[in-house]
Design a protein around this motif. Structure first.
Motif, short mmCIF file in Angstrom:
data_model
loop_
_atom_site.label_atom_id
_atom_site.label_comp_id
_atom_site.label_asym_id
_atom_site.label_seq_id
_atom_site.Cartn_x
_atom_site.Cartn_y
_atom_site.Cartn_z
N TYR A 92 0.86 -1.19 0.00
CA TYR A 92 0.00 0.00 0.00
C TYR A 92 0.88 1.23 0.00
CZ TYR A 92 -3.48 3.49 1.20
OH TYR A 92 -4.29 4.60 1.19
N LYS A 93 0.56 2.16 -0.87
CA LYS A 93 1.27 3.44 -0.94
C LYS A 93 0.23 4.54 -1.03
CE LYS A 93 3.82 4.16 -4.60
NZ LYS A 93 4.98 4.05 -5.51
N GLY A 94 0.14 5.36 0.02
CA GLY A 94 -0.86 6.42 0.06
C GLY A 94 -1.15 6.83 1.49
N LEU A 139 11.87 11.36 8.57
CA LEU A 139 12.04 9.93 8.40
C LEU A 139 12.91 9.31 9.47
CD1 LEU A 139 12.53 9.62 4.53
CD2 LEU A 139 10.84 8.34 5.86
N SER A 140 13.54 10.15 10.28
CA SER A 140 14.61 9.68 11.17
C SER A 140 14.32 9.85 12.65
CB SER A 140 15.91 10.43 10.85
OG SER A 140 16.21 10.38 9.47
N THR A 141 13.46 10.78 13.01
CA THR A 141 13.25 11.11 14.41
C THR A 141 11.76 11.07 14.75
OG1 THR A 141 13.07 13.49 13.97
CG2 THR A 141 15.27 12.61 14.37
N MET A 165 6.26 9.19 -1.62
CA MET A 165 7.54 9.89 -1.67
C MET A 165 7.25 11.39 -1.58
SD MET A 165 10.86 9.24 -1.89
CE MET A 165 11.16 7.73 -2.80
N VAL A 166 7.03 11.88 -0.38
CA VAL A 166 6.61 13.26 -0.17
C VAL A 166 7.71 14.23 -0.59
CG1 VAL A 166 5.69 14.88 1.52
CG2 VAL A 166 5.18 12.45 1.74
N ILE A 167 8.94 13.95 -0.16
CA ILE A 167 10.15 14.62 -0.64
C ILE A 167 10.95 13.56 -1.36
CG2 ILE A 167 12.26 15.84 0.01
CD1 ILE A 167 9.89 17.51 0.66
N PRO A 407 13.11 20.53 -3.29
CA PRO A 407 12.78 20.54 -1.86
C PRO A 407 13.73 19.71 -1.00
CG PRO A 407 10.77 20.35 -3.17
CD PRO A 407 11.91 20.24 -4.13
N LEU A 408 14.34 18.68 -1.59
CA LEU A 408 15.26 17.84 -0.83
C LEU A 408 16.42 18.64 -0.27
CD1 LEU A 408 16.23 15.04 0.11
CD2 LEU A 408 17.30 14.74 -2.14
#
Length: 668
Positions: A92-94, A139-141, A165-167, A407-408
């Protein structure tokens, strides 16, 4: 005193693949289905069955599975088997919505309440009752939300989690890709509410000074009373995780509080018997901080506990030093490979198993390839004495890039700040990079990146990225050049084109830089599948790729030789890794290496490059004791111009010892 409410358990739930929820105000209604948090929705049976049309996040380079007749039986609805990586049971992706009622106790009145979500994946959006609170994009904290003061009683929390993949961190980044942990949706760690007094200790960062035997603390205080006043900060504690604990004298500091957020620096004396942290003696310190204040006639108190290690990392010429002693990094990768769950472990015991497997094979270091692990991983490494290279969750390649205004570019700085704020006190956090093998206008971007973090974060060494670019500003260089078989070398590499010998080293590579080299992803020696391993896949990830390979072997009437193929290829693999490692160890001034890999990498078409399987367990052709004979802090080496000698010859070798232990060898 901070109080907490655990929110783990049953939540209401709804999938939102068409993104209707925000427009239709799903936060105002009760969701219909149920799910358990912490956990991922896919592992609990939600999402779509795997098919030819599954919209994977990770790249698929070899398209033959989609077209060739030999794969036709594995493209059937209800019986799809993919060869690219371990196959999840659902995909699932969404967006997905999670909801539950909370009851705020009467004694929490007048205090701010914070919601903490450890390791959601990925973007979160939060409502309290019908009010939107905010969003999170790490994604990390942990995602942390200040809910403000809440009227005691029953309220509704609604959380929207979006794992698209938001960013664009890169489709093959270990933080997102199907190649390893998979692109799951949910929250997998701690979920809790906690109180936050009006005057609170928001953050405490410890900066060790081993020469002066002190720790400089940067203490951030949130004052929401909007008044100026005085506060007393008391610091007490002791060392631990060593043979003898040493108490720290209680120390008092007076602070002048201002409205809002302010950071204060205090110096904590640790006493004459300071215990240093490293791989041989991982002594830690625990500090108990108590902040007492009185503003506008009201008294406030807050407490915080931090742990840290008295550790200094630096460079001396082309080698890395820890507490002034030269070390040699013997490392492997970790790419978020957790087959049973499909997402990283958040408990200390799981991470200690991984680290102890590495240490049993003589390693002292792990690189987190394009992701950052959770808190439990750092705690485990701190306690066991193990070094980490942490990366900001990106592999900006294969459709992603840095330095081009996307944005990255900005997100990486923000993510780096979150990582330092959350994990900065951990002594195991030794090295830091943006991520892996970038594309784009990366030289200028990463020169500025490294320069910035060297100024902001002196407790660790900084480099641009895993692989490239090598930059003058880097504290150390992650470069793929020093290895026995270069990428694309084919039959021209020395391991293929020249007779076996043990004289070659990398002094020429070392001479190219004034900084240490830590070689990037050396090895990559593949082994035949271990079909006995298939029974271990009892969780979310399934070894459908192995089923395809086994079918092929049986169809060619060689199924009874599978174990022989494993042992033969495994013995060759082990010899290749031995030469990789010894070549680095016999090089004067070399900084270290990072293997690809001690254990298997499930993705990229199934890359069985480890002597251990994805569960960090042995395959049966080399033991940890055998491996650690050529990979350790002390390794005897013999430089031989050839490996095959006849009885008519006089055997000649130059004996050398690679030693990076806690003390000098007798006679040195």
């Amino acid at each position: 005193m901070t109080k907490t409410i655990d929110l783990s358990g049953t939540w209401k739930f709804a999938l939102d693949p068409q993104d209707k929820g925000i427009a239709e105000n799903w936060h105002t209604r009760q969701l219909a289905e149920e799910i358990t948090l912490p956990g991922s929705l896919q592992a609990q049976g939600f999402g779509d069955e795997i098919s030819v049309d599954t919209p994977w996040t990770g790249d698929i380079i070899d398209q033959s599975w989609f077209t060739e007749e030999r794969y036709a039986p594995y493209r059937q609805p209800g019986n799809t088997k993919i060869p690219f990586w371990l196959q999840p049971k659902r995909y699932y992706k969404g967006a997905a919505w999670y909801q539950r009622e909370i009851e705020i106790p009467a004694e929490w009145a007048g205090q701010h309440i914070v919601l903490e979500l450890e390791r959601p994946h990925w973007e979160t959006l939060l409502w309290l009752d019908e009010e939107v609170i905010g969003s999170g994009l790490s994604l990390s904290t942990p995602h942390s939300y200040d809910l403000g003061e809440i009227v005691p009683g029953v309220h509704r929390l609604t959380l929207r989690v979006n794992n698209r993949m938001v960013i664009n961190v890169g489709p093959n980044a270990s933080s997102m890709t199907d190649h390893t942990q998979g692109n799951w949706n949910g929250v997998i760690g701690k979920l809790q509410l906690r109180t936050k007094p009006p005057v609170s200790l928001t953050e405490v960062q410890a900066y060790p000074d081993i020469a002066q035997k002190v720790a400089h603390l940067e203490v951030t205080v949130d004052n929401t009373v909007n008044e100026t006043g005085k506060a007393s900060l008391q610091v007490a504690g002791s060392s631990y995780n060593s043979s003898a604990a040493v108490a720290i004298p209680t120390q008092q500091f007076q602070l002048t509080l201002k409205p809002g957020r302010e950071t204060y620096t205090v110096k904590v004396e640790l006493g004459a018997d300071v215990q240093l942290w490293d791989e041989f003696s991982p002594a830690l310190y625990r500090l108990d901080l108590t902040l007492e204040s009185q503003l506008a006639g009201t008294s406030y108190q807050d407490e915080r506990i931090i742990t840290f290690g008295m550790r200094a990392v630096a460079t001396e010429g082309t080698q890395i030093t820890i507490n002034g002693r030269k070390t040699f990094l013997r490392g492997t990768l970790e790419c978020g490979i957790f087959p049973l769950t499909g997402y990283p472990a958040t408990d200390v015991a799981s991470w200690k198993k991984i680290i102890q497997a590495c240490q049993a094979h003589g390693l002292n270091h792990m690189r987190f390839h394009s992701w950052c692990p959770p808190e439990a991983a750092f705690q485990a490494a701190d306690e066991l004495g193990f070094y980490y290279q942490v990366e900001c969750a990106s592999w900006a390649n294969q459709g992603a890039s840095i330095g081009e205004g996307n944005p990255l570019d900005e997100w990486l700085y923000t993510e780096g700040a979150r990582i330092i704020s959350t994990y900065g006190n951990h002594p195991s956090f030794l090295l830091m990079a943006y991520g892996n093998e970038p594309a784009g206008e990366f030289v200028d971007y990463l020169t500025k990146w490294v320069t910035y973090w060297k100024e902001q974060e002196p407790r660790r060494l900084h480099t641009s990225a895993g692989g490239w670019p090598t930059l003058p500003v880097n504290d150390y260089q992650n470069t793929p050049t020093p290895r026995i078989h270069a990428w694309g070398a084919g039959l021209t590499s020395r391991i293929n084109a020249a007779p076996p010998e043990t004289t070659t080293d990398y002094v020429g590579d070392v001479a190219e830089f004034e900084t240490p080299i830590v070689s990037h992803e050396i090895g990559q020696w593949c082994v035949y599948p271990n079909f006995d391993e298939m029974e271990k896949y009892s969780g979310f990830m399934q070894s459908k790729n192995f089923e395809i390979f086994q079918d092929s072997l049986n169809a060619n009437h060689m199924g009874d030789q599978a174990h022989d193929f494993l042992l033969a290829s495994g013995k060759l693999q082990a010899l290749c890794y031995k030469e990789e490692i010894e070549s680095a160890l016999r090089t004067p001034g070399f900084g270290g290496f990072q293997l690809l890999d001690l254990h298997d990498f499930p993705g990229q078409g199934t890359a069985l490059v480890g002597v251990l399987d994805p569960f960090w367990e042995e395959k049966g052709y080399i033991t940890p004791a055998e491996y650690s004979r050529f990979c350790n802090s002390t390794v005897p080496l013999a430089r031989m111009r050839k490996r095959i000698w006849s009885t008519a010859e006089t055997f000649q070798a130059a004996v050398q010892i690679a030693h990076f232990g806690p003390q000098a060898l007798a006679g040195q």
